[in-house]
Write a protein that holds these residues in place. Sequence first.
Motif, short mmCIF file in Angstrom:
data_model
loop_
_atom_site.label_atom_id
_atom_site.label_comp_id
_atom_site.label_asym_id
_atom_site.label_seq_id
_atom_site.Cartn_x
_atom_site.Cartn_y
_atom_site.Cartn_z
N ASP A 39 35.60 74.89 45.22
CA ASP A 39 36.98 74.90 44.70
C ASP A 39 37.98 75.07 45.83
OD1 ASP A 39 36.08 74.54 42.12
OD2 ASP A 39 36.19 76.67 41.59
N TRP A 40 37.69 75.96 46.76
CA TRP A 40 38.62 76.19 47.88
C TRP A 40 38.76 74.93 48.72
CZ3 TRP A 40 38.83 76.01 53.13
CH2 TRP A 40 39.92 76.64 53.75
N CYS A 41 37.64 74.26 49.01
CA CYS A 41 37.67 73.04 49.82
C CYS A 41 38.47 71.95 49.10
CB CYS A 41 36.26 72.53 50.10
SG CYS A 41 35.38 73.54 51.31
N ARG A 42 38.24 71.80 47.80
CA ARG A 42 38.97 70.79 47.02
C ARG A 42 40.48 71.07 47.08
NH1 ARG A 42 36.91 71.50 41.93
NH2 ARG A 42 35.02 70.44 42.59
N GLU A 43 40.84 72.34 46.92
CA GLU A 43 42.25 72.73 46.92
C GLU A 43 42.90 72.53 48.30
OE1 GLU A 43 44.04 76.92 46.06
OE2 GLU A 43 43.26 76.12 44.17
N ASN A 44 42.09 72.61 49.36
CA ASN A 44 42.65 72.50 50.71
C ASN A 44 42.35 71.15 51.38
OD1 ASN A 44 43.83 75.28 51.63
ND2 ASN A 44 42.06 75.71 50.34
N GLY A 45 41.81 70.20 50.63
CA GLY A 45 41.61 68.85 51.14
C GLY A 45 40.52 68.75 52.21
N ILE A 46 39.49 69.58 52.09
CA ILE A 46 38.39 69.57 53.06
C ILE A 46 37.11 69.17 52.31
CG2 ILE A 46 36.99 70.98 54.63
CD1 ILE A 46 39.48 72.82 54.91
N ALA A 47 36.37 68.23 52.86
CA ALA A 47 35.11 67.84 52.24
C ALA A 47 34.14 69.01 52.32
CB ALA A 47 34.53 66.62 52.95
N VAL A 48 33.44 69.27 51.24
CA VAL A 48 32.51 70.40 51.19
C VAL A 48 31.44 70.23 52.27
CG1 VAL A 48 30.83 71.64 49.76
CG2 VAL A 48 32.93 70.79 48.75
#
Length: 136
Positions: free
Chosen positions: A30-39
């Motif tokens: 969720d944090w990665c999605r919210e910050n535009g970073i691929a998991v």
Amino acid sequence: MSVTRKARVRMPEQIRLINKCRQSGMTDTDWCRENGIAVSTFYNWVSRCRKAAADQILPPNYGHLENPRPRQDVVPIDLVPDSFPEQHASSQMQEPSLDNSHTIEIAVKDLTIRIRNDVDPTLLTRTFHMLQEFLC
């Protein structure tokens, strides 16, 4: 359609972002999605940062001996169960008499030594010294 690559994120920034994610209380995804970073990129950063930290803390070849120990001989050990599983009534055999009062049995040539759990350490040491002389 042209694909643009994002600028490479340096390790200090990776560490800052990893810590920010972990302190957010959100899942990594969720944090990665919210910050535009691929998991996958995030976990790659985590892996690289851990490896870099381990390389700084641990000396090279950590856990490996400079001079490897000599190989030890493998000797067979017969284990005697404390009890045998129950057999069907039609095929019941007489249970053999077991002597489980010892924990170690040493058999060399015609000599058998059984060592009990409660053996005196001094007696055990003397016995091993005598055995050593006997075998040499």
